[in-house]
Design a protein around this motif. Structure first.
Motif, PDB file in Angstrom:
ATOM      1  N   GLY A 347     -17.908   0.772   4.445  1.00 22.79           N
ATOM      2  CA  GLY A 347     -17.033  -0.308   3.982  1.00 22.79           C
ATOM      3  C   GLY A 347     -15.567   0.083   4.124  1.00 22.79           C
ATOM      4  O   GLY A 347     -15.242   1.282   4.200  1.00 22.79           O
ATOM      5  N   VAL A 348     -14.734  -0.919   4.185  1.00 22.69           N
ATOM      6  CA  VAL A 348     -13.290  -0.702   4.342  1.00 22.69           C
ATOM      7  C   VAL A 348     -12.576  -1.647   3.384  1.00 22.69           C
ATOM      8  O   VAL A 348     -12.980  -2.797   3.231  1.00 22.69           O
ATOM      9  N   VAL A 349     -11.532  -1.136   2.731  1.00 23.76           N
ATOM     10  CA  VAL A 349     -10.713  -1.994   1.878  1.00 23.76           C
ATOM     11  C   VAL A 349      -9.333  -2.088   2.533  1.00 23.76           C
ATOM     12  O   VAL A 349      -8.813  -1.080   3.027  1.00 23.76           O
ATOM     13  N   ARG A 350      -8.781  -3.291   2.556  1.00 17.89           N
ATOM     14  CA  ARG A 350      -7.489  -3.479   3.239  1.00 17.89           C
ATOM     15  C   ARG A 350      -6.436  -3.968   2.257  1.00 17.89           C
ATOM     16  O   ARG A 350      -6.737  -4.773   1.373  1.00 17.89           O
ATOM     17  N   GLY A 351      -5.209  -3.467   2.437  1.00 16.20           N
ATOM     18  CA  GLY A 351      -4.145  -3.894   1.530  1.00 16.20           C
ATOM     19  C   GLY A 351      -2.813  -3.994   2.245  1.00 16.20           C
ATOM     20  O   GLY A 351      -2.537  -3.218   3.162  1.00 16.20           O
ATOM     21  N   ARG A 352      -1.999  -4.952   1.809  1.00 13.64           N
ATOM     22  CA  ARG A 352      -0.636  -5.062   2.380  1.00 13.64           C
ATOM     23  C   ARG A 352       0.207  -3.880   1.941  1.00 13.64           C
ATOM     24  O   ARG A 352       1.070  -3.419   2.665  1.00 13.64           O
ATOM     25  N   ALA A 353      -0.029  -3.409   0.714  1.00 12.64           N
ATOM     26  CA  ALA A 353       0.660  -2.205   0.226  1.00 12.64           C
ATOM     27  C   ALA A 353      -0.381  -1.305  -0.425  1.00 12.64           C
ATOM     28  O   ALA A 353      -1.407  -1.787  -0.913  1.00 12.64           O
ATOM     29  N   VAL A 354      -0.099  -0.004  -0.410  1.00  9.50           N
ATOM     30  CA  VAL A 354      -1.049   0.964  -0.990  1.00  9.50           C
ATOM     31  C   VAL A 354      -0.292   1.898  -1.927  1.00  9.50           C
ATOM     32  O   VAL A 354       0.809   2.356  -1.602  1.00  9.50           O
ATOM     33  N   VAL A 355      -0.883   2.156  -3.092  1.00  8.96           N
ATOM     34  CA  VAL A 355      -0.344   3.194  -3.974  1.00  8.96           C
ATOM     35  C   VAL A 355      -1.316   4.376  -3.950  1.00  8.96           C
ATOM     36  O   VAL A 355      -2.492   4.228  -4.287  1.00  8.96           O
ATOM     37  N   LEU A 356      -0.814   5.512  -3.512  1.00  6.71           N
ATOM     38  CA  LEU A 356      -1.627   6.732  -3.555  1.00  6.71           C
ATOM     39  C   LEU A 356      -1.452   7.348  -4.929  1.00  6.71           C
ATOM     40  O   LEU A 356      -0.339   7.682  -5.329  1.00  6.71           O
ATOM     41  N   ALA A 357      -2.561   7.505  -5.656  1.00  7.83           N
ATOM     42  CA  ALA A 357      -2.473   8.096  -7.003  1.00  7.83           C
ATOM     43  C   ALA A 357      -3.661   9.032  -7.173  1.00  7.83           C
ATOM     44  O   ALA A 357      -4.374   8.972  -8.168  1.00  7.83           O
TER      45      ALA A 357
END
Ligand SMILES: Cc1cc2nc3c(=O)[nH]c(=O)nc-3n(C[C@H](O)[C@H](O)[C@H](O)COP(=O)(O)OP(=O)(O)OC[C@H]3O[C@@H](n4cnc5c(N)ncnc54)[C@H](O)[C@@H]3O)c2cc1C
Length: 575
Positions: A347-357
């Protein structure tokens, strides 16, 4: 139902309980609702009669309804494991409500609730209760507090599912860790130690080599399930049960659900961003392993990391963030104006912005028995809090870097003696000169060079450690009250490979540090300056412990989570 009861937690279900046998409410876990509160709940609920022996909630099955006892009594029962008896855990009477945290989070029940006598109940759909918890200040406080304590009590009672496996099996360890980190009530039956294990496995027709197994009341059996399967069975949200999370391009994908990720989820979702949070193990991150966080603003008596995490998960859910566990992100692929994040289990999740935490993991010493002393006398931080716990007793510190050096200087002010243990022969090898000078001058510090910890001893608290010279093999025993370990932190960034700029230790560079580090010198991100938490890849932000130069505190992680959302709005506005 054949029952006997007293208010004991582990009473076998055999005889009829006495009228005054309702479990006392010592910890605020079983409050009685007022008539007004019952009336509020009744809007959207329905009264109905209940007969003795009727099962309201069955262990291992989804709990869809919230029950208020209007008359009669209800027993909360642990179904046992097929070999051990069912046992009554609690007895509740009129005015009390049933359920625990799982009801709010969509999990299965970890106990059975059965009417002990004819009576009347109020049935309210769980969805309505979730709404009330989100909006009714008084009921929210009452129910949430009770549910949090009940989850804590259930975990302590060893109710819920059983994990049968060997203490030497990595898969048993994996399942136990997953259950513990997700705060799932369960009991571990060690096939090496527990005499019942063999009989239980025989009755389940499971060969010892097929362990670990997870069982629910001696019936439903999962053989060495992956974490995602266990999660699915207990009702934790995993990628394939929250389908829309993997189908759309979200506004915001948060990777990691420690304090930074949870804060970004709450602020993102409450600002109206379509938010998905991906967590490989359990919400709460490192903070959830802390039994009491004493320095987080607003909690003068401290708060357990687990409670902080549970509250944040409910809060994020209230604003519509979708938090998935057993969702380990394995890569980052820029696509048309957004980012694609493949998951370990597909599976893949897509986002316009990503927060790495994704935080960091403090390296631990591999010394037998050390884990049992963590929290009481083995520490990975040296703040005033830990110093206070040591009093004036001697302590040992492991590590040759600046963290170990700072801790030595700090602790030596209060304790009677600090033993600083370094693996190499040269204190100045990776420690700043100013610290080396202070340490070498300090009358209450002994530096043990070429020295490693071999064993730790102590029942509840550390009493002594055995150390060995790694050149001569000479051994020595040091009587110390606490052991501080500073052997480095490892960020969870291996999966990012060469996609973004990292510092020499693998932490994510942000702001101007992220652009100046590129081989092309002063290259900027696009035609603008990066925002302070933006990485070398536009639209990708880093927060909390994973970020180079971060403060490694809950409050700063939470603050950065909130800041990142603000910067994401600016990014959207300008891109
Ligand atoms: C025992 C202990 C006690 C502490 N006590 C205090 C204290 O009293 N006060 C204080 O201020 N600070 C304390 N800290 C420090 C504090 O907990 C951390 O600074 C804080 O948790 C950092 O938050 P974070 O969200 O950046 O990262 P983390 O808490 O590390 O969370 C990161 C999360 O990301 C997940 N993750 C990692 N990689 C992936 C991936 N590839 N895909 C999906 N998910 C991933 C991890 O499973 C984890 O849940 C303590 C730390 C520990 C270990």
């Amino acid at each position: 139902m054949s029952t006997r009861t007293s208010s004991e937690d582990t009473t076998p279900v055999r005889e009829i309980p006495q009228v005054d046998d309702e479990t006392p409410d010592e910890l605020g876990a079983f409050p009685r609702l007022t008539d007004d509160q019952v009336a509020t709940l009744e809007v959207g609920g329905a009264r109905r009669p209940v007969r003795a022996g009727e099962v309201l909630t069955r262990e291992g099955e989804p709990s869809q309804d919230f029950f208020v006892i209007l008359s009669g009594k209800v027993a909360i029962i642990d179904e046992g494991d097929g070999e051990s008896e069912r046992r009554i855990l609690r007895v509740h009477g009129p005015g009390r409500f049933l359920g625990e945290l799982g009801l709010l989070e969509g999990q299965v029940a970890f106990f059975t609730a059965e009417a002990m006598e004819d009576g009347e109940i109020l049935v309210v759909p769980a969805e309505r209760v979730r709404e009330l918890v989100a909006h009714d200040l008084v009921l929210s406080d009452l129910i949430l507090r009770a549910y949090l304590v009940r989850r804590h009590l259930l975990i302590g009672l060893g109710s819920g599912f059983r994990i049968i496996g060997s203490c030497y099996s990595p898969d048993t360890l994996r399942l136990r860790e997953f259950a513990m980190r997700n705060r799932l009530p369960h009991r571990w039956i060690d096939v090496e130690q527990d005499e019942r294990a063999e009989q239980l496995l025989r009755s389940l027709e499971v060969a010892p080599e097929d362990t670990p197994v997870v069982i629910w009341h001696g019936e439903k059996v999962l053989r060495n399930p992956p974490n995602a399967e266990l999660a699915r069975v207990v009702g934790l949200p995993v990628p394939d049960t929250v389908r829309d999370a993997t189908q759309d391009v979200c506004d915001l994908v948060v990777v990691g659900a420690g304090p930074a990720g949870l804060a970004a989820s709450v602020y993102g979702a409450s600002d109206g961003l379509n938010t998905v949070t991906l967590e490989s193990v359990a919400a709460g991150g490192q903070a959830s392993t802390s039994s009491r966080i004493e320095n987080y603003l607003g909690f003068p008596a401290g708060i357990s990391g687990a409670e902080l995490a549970e509250r944040a998960v409910i809060q994020a859910g209230k604003f519509g963030a979708r938090l998935l566990v057993s969702a380990e992100v394995t890569g980052l692929v820029p696509e048309d104006g957004h980012h694609a994040l493949p998951l370990a289990d597909g599976g893949v999740v897509r986002g316009r912005a990503v927060v790495l935490a994704t935080g960091a993991r403090y390296r631990k010493l591999t010394v037998p028995g050390i884990e049992a002393l963590e929290g009481t006398s083995v520490y990975y931080a040296a703040t005033h809090q830990e110093a206070r716990m040591c009093g004036t007793d001697p302590v040992a510190i492991v590590g040759g870097g600046n963290s170990a050096g700072q801790a030595t200087v700090f602790l030596a002010d209060g304790v009677s003696h600090v033993h600083l243990l370094i693996r190499s022969s040269d204190l100045g090898k990776s420690m700043s000169r100013y610290l080396v000078d202070q340490i070498e001058r300090h009358p209450r510090v002994t530096v043990h060079r070429n020295t490693e910890v071999r064993t730790v001893h102590g029942e509840k608290y550390l009493e002594e450690i055995m150390v060995e010279n790694n050149h001569t093999g000479e051994q020595d025993t040091l009587r110390v009250r606490a052991l501080f370990v500073f052997i480095g932190a490892m960020p969870y960034t291996g999966w990012l490979a060469d996609t973004i700029a990292l510092d020499d230790h693998g932490f994510v560079l942000t702001g101007m540090d992220a652009v100046h580090v590129r081989e092309d010198g002063n290259r900027r991100i696009g035609d603008r300056s990066p925002r302070t938490l933006e990485t070398s890849l536009p639209g990708l932000f880093a927060t909390g412990d994973v970020r180079s130069g971060s403060v490694k505190r809950v409050a700063s992680a939470v603050g950065e989570g909130a800041m990142a959302v603000r910067q994401i709005h600016e990014y959207f506005d300008r891109s």
